[in-house]
Design a protein around this motif. Structure first.
Motif, mmCIF file in Angstrom:
data_model
loop_
_atom_site.group_PDB
_atom_site.id
_atom_site.type_symbol
_atom_site.label_atom_id
_atom_site.label_comp_id
_atom_site.label_asym_id
_atom_site.label_seq_id
_atom_site.Cartn_x
_atom_site.Cartn_y
_atom_site.Cartn_z
ATOM 1 N N LEU A 102 0.852 -1.191 0.000
ATOM 2 C CA LEU A 102 0.000 0.000 0.000
ATOM 3 C C LEU A 102 0.883 1.234 0.000
ATOM 4 O O LEU A 102 1.650 1.457 0.952
ATOM 5 N N PRO A 103 0.817 2.064 -1.052
ATOM 6 C CA PRO A 103 1.671 3.257 -1.114
ATOM 7 C C PRO A 103 1.316 4.264 -0.019
ATOM 8 O O PRO A 103 0.142 4.477 0.291
ATOM 9 N N ALA A 104 2.346 4.868 0.556
ATOM 10 C CA ALA A 104 2.190 5.954 1.524
ATOM 11 C C ALA A 104 3.462 6.786 1.418
ATOM 12 O O ALA A 104 4.530 6.361 1.859
ATOM 13 N N PRO A 105 3.392 7.970 0.822
ATOM 14 C CA PRO A 105 4.604 8.716 0.487
ATOM 15 C C PRO A 105 5.280 9.440 1.653
ATOM 16 O O PRO A 105 6.340 10.019 1.471
ATOM 17 N N SER A 106 4.684 9.437 2.839
ATOM 18 C CA SER A 106 5.299 10.137 3.960
ATOM 19 C C SER A 106 5.206 9.281 5.221
ATOM 20 O O SER A 106 4.396 8.357 5.315
ATOM 21 N N PHE A 107 6.042 9.623 6.210
ATOM 22 C CA PHE A 107 6.012 8.903 7.486
ATOM 23 C C PHE A 107 4.644 9.025 8.142
ATOM 24 O O PHE A 107 4.106 8.052 8.672
ATOM 25 N N GLU A 108 4.087 10.224 8.118
ATOM 26 C CA GLU A 108 2.792 10.459 8.757
ATOM 27 C C GLU A 108 1.688 9.642 8.093
ATOM 28 O O GLU A 108 0.858 9.027 8.766
ATOM 29 N N GLN A 109 1.686 9.612 6.756
ATOM 30 C CA GLN A 109 0.667 8.839 6.041
ATOM 31 C C GLN A 109 0.845 7.339 6.293
ATOM 32 O O GLN A 109 -0.136 6.609 6.448
ATOM 33 N N ALA A 110 2.099 6.882 6.354
ATOM 34 C CA ALA A 110 2.359 5.473 6.632
ATOM 35 C C ALA A 110 1.850 5.095 8.016
ATOM 36 O O ALA A 110 1.196 4.061 8.198
ATOM 37 N N ALA A 111 2.121 5.936 9.019
ATOM 38 C CA ALA A 111 1.668 5.660 10.380
ATOM 39 C C ALA A 111 0.147 5.644 10.467
ATOM 40 O O ALA A 111 -0.447 4.776 11.130
ATOM 41 N N LYS B 276 12.899 2.047 16.277
ATOM 42 C CA LYS B 276 12.033 2.586 17.330
ATOM 43 C C LYS B 276 11.673 4.041 17.061
ATOM 44 O O LYS B 276 10.597 4.498 17.442
ATOM 45 N N GLN B 277 12.594 4.772 16.434
ATOM 46 C CA GLN B 277 12.463 6.223 16.351
ATOM 47 C C GLN B 277 11.666 6.665 15.126
ATOM 48 O O GLN B 277 11.499 5.927 14.167
ATOM 49 N N GLY B 278 11.188 7.914 15.179
ATOM 50 C CA GLY B 278 10.520 8.522 14.038
ATOM 51 C C GLY B 278 9.022 8.296 14.033
ATOM 52 O O GLY B 278 8.465 7.532 14.833
ATOM 53 N N ALA B 279 8.338 8.978 13.101
ATOM 54 C CA ALA B 279 6.882 8.926 13.023
ATOM 55 C C ALA B 279 6.370 7.538 12.682
ATOM 56 O O ALA B 279 5.235 7.191 13.016
ATOM 57 N N ALA B 280 7.182 6.744 11.986
ATOM 58 C CA ALA B 280 6.782 5.373 11.655
ATOM 59 C C ALA B 280 7.622 4.358 12.423
ATOM 60 O O ALA B 280 7.743 3.199 12.023
ATOM 61 N N GLY B 281 8.198 4.784 13.549
ATOM 62 C CA GLY B 281 8.941 3.878 14.414
ATOM 63 C C GLY B 281 8.031 3.288 15.483
ATOM 64 O O GLY B 281 6.891 3.737 15.678
ATOM 65 N N THR B 282 8.516 2.299 16.189
ATOM 66 C CA THR B 282 7.658 1.592 17.142
ATOM 67 C C THR B 282 7.189 2.469 18.292
ATOM 68 O O THR B 282 6.081 2.290 18.799
ATOM 69 N N ASN B 283 8.006 3.423 18.737
ATOM 70 C CA ASN B 283 7.577 4.278 19.852
ATOM 71 C C ASN B 283 6.322 5.057 19.495
ATOM 72 O O ASN B 283 5.342 5.076 20.253
ATOM 73 N N GLU B 284 6.339 5.728 18.356
ATOM 74 C CA GLU B 284 5.187 6.527 17.922
ATOM 75 C C GLU B 284 4.007 5.625 17.584
ATOM 76 O O GLU B 284 2.857 5.911 17.957
ATOM 77 N N LEU B 285 4.266 4.526 16.890
ATOM 78 C CA LEU B 285 3.177 3.631 16.490
ATOM 79 C C LEU B 285 2.503 2.994 17.695
ATOM 80 O O LEU B 285 1.278 2.816 17.713
ATOM 81 N N ASN B 286 3.262 2.665 18.712
ATOM 82 C CA ASN B 286 2.658 2.063 19.905
ATOM 83 C C ASN B 286 1.691 3.021 20.578
ATOM 84 O O ASN B 286 0.634 2.610 21.057
ATOM 85 N N GLY B 287 2.045 4.314 20.612
ATOM 86 C CA GLY B 287 1.135 5.297 21.184
ATOM 87 C C GLY B 287 -0.150 5.404 20.385
ATOM 88 O O GLY B 287 -1.258 5.435 20.951
ATOM 89 N N ARG B 288 -0.019 5.438 19.070
ATOM 90 C CA ARG B 288 -1.203 5.530 18.204
ATOM 91 C C ARG B 288 -2.077 4.282 18.333
ATOM 92 O O ARG B 288 -3.303 4.362 18.442
ATOM 93 N N LEU B 289 -1.425 3.124 18.299
ATOM 94 C CA LEU B 289 -2.185 1.873 18.318
ATOM 95 C C LEU B 289 -2.836 1.632 19.674
ATOM 96 O O LEU B 289 -3.953 1.113 19.756
ATOM 97 N N GLN B 290 -2.159 2.005 20.742
ATOM 98 C CA GLN B 290 -2.772 1.875 22.071
ATOM 99 C C GLN B 290 -4.038 2.723 22.149
ATOM 100 O O GLN B 290 -5.075 2.276 22.652
#
Length: 739
Positions: free
Chosen positions: A517-526, A556-570
């Motif tokens: 699935l295309p997502a051209p930015s970190f934010e869109q990917a997350a 872990k780092q960045g908008a599509a890293g595990t730290n940010e994704l865990n916050g969103r997914l939680q």
């Protein structure tokens, strides 16, 4: 953010609400003038009745209200008989209760503590205190003073209570003297102070930049630090160059310090292939032992047990399978060779081959043990073989009476495993030290079958055991590379094989088990990853968003890293609700129902199975779910498959959210559905083996979200994880010596 004003608070401890012996974290109520104040922070052992001075600031805790958060404590020993009575009655000194405290203070008054510290034999003048007990009471009191002295000494140099406790446990009453003489001892693995911080402490103590202890400490620090990068050793020239640049001293000074380290047994130098390599003793022992033991197995194998073509045909008929030529060779080698390695990617028939090997062992009345490095991998091995499988640690029976955090095993040469054959899966995850322990426990007349995929990432711990064994040419190795027809229908399987051979996977298909699935930015990917987990995949496939779907990311780092994704997914999958318990620890917010992962090996954590069996040990990478957060007992209950474990609040730093995990942390696991964000280009993070490992974690569905150019860059980047080890060279040399 503006820092809160630092205040000094003085008062008498009324009560200790909570204290962790491991970390020093303490919650207490302190009487300050006419006010009772809740004070929290890392401290030495304190008792009701003691006077303290704490430096810190008032904070507003969302659940507990106004608190004084202390950055450091000073003890003010009681100065009057009344204060001493209260202090001793509070249980500060082991063996002294209220009644005995009253007798001591009645006898010695304002000099009670002086007598305890300097002349405890005089306590025997009190009825009920024997000369022996008098000495014991004096030792207990001096221990308290010693621990506190170490904590205060280190606190003044920016070292927290948890580290100070580790220092005390290692050096006891000599702690302050040891650290003062050599501050770089704080960098040892059991203590873990960064070199830069030790350098600051040393400068404050007047240690010169060219002091021998500083140079020795720097050389050891570089060697120890590189264990974390997987290196079992370092070439002496590279070690000295790196250390001397860090220390800004001449190479000759580094060489002198390295020789001193080898003379006192802190390091080992060995020459192989015309180059000197430097090891920490544990790693040197592990590598040499493995090479010697394997050479012995090859030189004096157990009685040969050849497998006939007829026996293989009967096996095929029994299992309703028609084996390919390499599978037949693997089964025969497993039974006839003292040790055999079976490798292959997904869909190449490793499982059917393994089942054939185990069945043949059993038909020959051989006792077989199955093991894997992690609980999840052991569970999967059990599922595909229909037989019990254990973690390697459980198979070797960890001796939990050993030093905390350092496992020893009950199974060894003197007490070998009672099995004729041992099968170990996911060997790419096994490091050098664990492999040494395994070899020690395997019977010399037994069979050892190692199964793995060398194209996956190597172990988290130091060494590259599976790759070294294969490269040595000293061990029988059968590699399965034929993808069978049924597996070839899976785009996950064919994509994995394309990736490992340097070809792009098909990204345009929409009718298979692998999507891009295309997502051209970190934010869109997350955002896409979160939507897939929370809405689209559960709706389309009926997957549980928490239990069936796993997000895997390169970092872990960045908008599509595990730290940010865990916050969103939680927030999307397990949001706050009335009645749902939660607890915040620093930046980590945990809720009942959260998916969590253990982030380090803890050999002391107790667990209980559903059938009542009890045991110890939760390991790095184990994934579980929070069942309960109990504020009253300050504990968190976590279920890991069929085991329940209770963490105290001061232990939860070992947990992290696991809605999203790194590829390294996903090793040894398989998930029904894997979603992976891939955006941007980062040569150190985006490489072929990392992508291959992530793809092979998916059982039924894989979705890559991001940029096709990132996928292409990873496939193209065949950067191998360089690890300095000499196991392969030692095995080749041993084979040449034995002919």
């Amino acid at each position: 953010m503006e820092q809160a004003e630092q205040l000094r608070l003085e008062g008498v401890i009324e009560s200790i609400i909570f204290h962790s012996e491991e970390t020093g974290f303490t919650v207490m109520e302190v009487a300050v003038d006419d006010e009772l104040v809740t004070v929290v922070g890392e401290s030495m052992e304190l008792s009701p009745g003691e006077e303290i001075a704490a430096t810190g600031a008032f904070t507003a805790h969302p659940s507990y209200g106004r608190q004084f958060k202390a950055s450091c404590f000073e003890r003010v020993m009681p100065a009057t008989a009344t204060a001493m009575l209260r202090y001793l009655s509070g249980g500060a000194v082991r063996g002294i209760g209220p009644a005995l405290a009253q007798k001591i203070v009645a006898k010695f008054g304002d000099r009670s503590l002086e007598v305890l510290e300097n002349d405890p034999a005089r306590l025997a003048q009190i009825r009920g205190i024997s000369p022996k007990k008098a000495v014991e009471l004096g030792e207990a009191f001096r221990r308290i003073l010693g621990v506190r002295a170490v904590m205060e000494f280190l606190a003044a140099r920016g070292i927290g209570a948890a580290t100070a406790i580790a220092v005390w446990k290692k050096w006891g009453g000599l702690s302050q003297q040891t650290v003062s003489a050599d501050p770089y001892c704080l960098c040892e693995r059991e203590i873990g102070v960064p070199f830069e911080q030790a350098d600051e402490i040393a400068a404050g103590l007047g240690v010169e930049a060219d002091a021998p202890c500083r140079i020795r400490g720097g050389v050891l620090y570089v060697l120890t630090h590189n264990l974390g990068n997987g290196h079992a050793c370092l070439p002496a020239d590279k070690l000295l160059d790196t250390a001397c640049r860090l220390l800004q001293v001449p190479l000759e000074a580094g060489r002198r310090s390295l020789l001193e380290l080898t003379e006192n047994g802190a390091a080992v130098i060995d020459q192989l292939g015309g180059r000197e390599y430097v090891y920490l003793p544990e790693q040197y022992s592990a590598e040499c032992y493995a090479a010697d033991r394997l050479a012995l197995m090859m030189r004096f194998p157990a009685q040969e047990q050849p497998v006939s073509a007829e026996e293989l045909s009967i096996l095929e008929e029994e299992l309703s399978i028609s084996y390919a030529d390499r599978q037949r060779r693997a089964i025969a080698a497993a039974v006839s060779e003292p040790m055999m390695i079976l490798t292959g990617g997904p869909g190449t028939g490793k499982t059917t081959t393994l089942n054939g090997i185990i069945t043949l062992f059993e038909r020959r009345a051989m006792k077989v043990a199955l093991a894997a490095p992690t609980g999840r991998a052991a569970k999967r091995l059990s599922e595909v073989t229909g037989r019990e499988a254990k973690t390697i640690h459980r198979l070797l029976e960890v001796d939990f009476g050993s030093e905390a955090g350092v496992p020893r095993f009950k199974r060894s040469e003197k007490n070998p495993l009672p099995f004729d054959a041992v099968v170990v899966d996911e060997m790419s995850m096994v490091d050098a030290v664990l492999f040494q322990s395994l070899l020690k426990a395997v019977r010399t007349d037994g069979r050892l079958v190692l199964v793995g995929d060398p194209d996956q990432l190597p172990s988290v711990g130091a060494g590259n055991v599976l790759r070294d064994l294969i490269d040595s040419g000293a061990v029988a190795c059968i590699h399965l590379d034929e993808v069978f027809r049924q597996a070839a229908n899976s785009l996950i399987v064919t994509s994995a094989h394309r990736i490992v051979s340097g070809q792009m996977p098909e990204l345009s298909r929409r009718d298979a088990d692998f999507f891009f699935l295309p997502a051209p930015s970190f934010e869109q990917a997350a955002a896409t990853v979160t939507d897939l987990c929370a809405r689209r995949l559960p709706k389309a496939y009926g997957y549980s968003p928490i239990r069936d779907i796993q997000v895997i990311a390169p970092t872990k780092q960045g908008a599509a890293g595990t730290n940010e994704l865990n916050g969103r997914l939680q927030e999307a999958l397990n949001p706050a609700r009335p009645g749902r318990g939660e607890h915040r620890f620093g930046q980590l917010l945990l809720r009942e129902g959260d998916k969590v992962m253990q982030t380090r090996n803890n050999y002391d954590l107790e667990w209980e199975r559903d059938d009542g069996e009890e045991g110890l040990g939760i390991f790095n990478g184990d994934i579980g779910f929070i069942e309960m957060i109990d504020r009253a007992s300050r504990s968190v209950m976590v279920r890991f498959d069929d085991r329940r474990t209770v963490y105290s609040f001061d232990q939860i730093h070992e947990l992290d959210l696991a809605y999203a995990v790194t590829v390294h942390k996903s090793q040894g696991n398989e998930f029904d559905a894997v979603v992976m964000p891939l955006v941007g280009r980062h040569r150190r993070l985006h490489y072929r083996n990392l992508l291959y490992t992530a793809v092979t974690r998916a059982k039924r569905l894989l979705i890559l979200v991001g940029e096709a150019r990132t996928v292409a860059a990873m496939v193209e980047n065949d950067r191998k994880t360089l690890r300095y080890t000499n196991l392969a060279a030692r095995l080749r040399a041993a084979r040449e010596e034995t002919g």
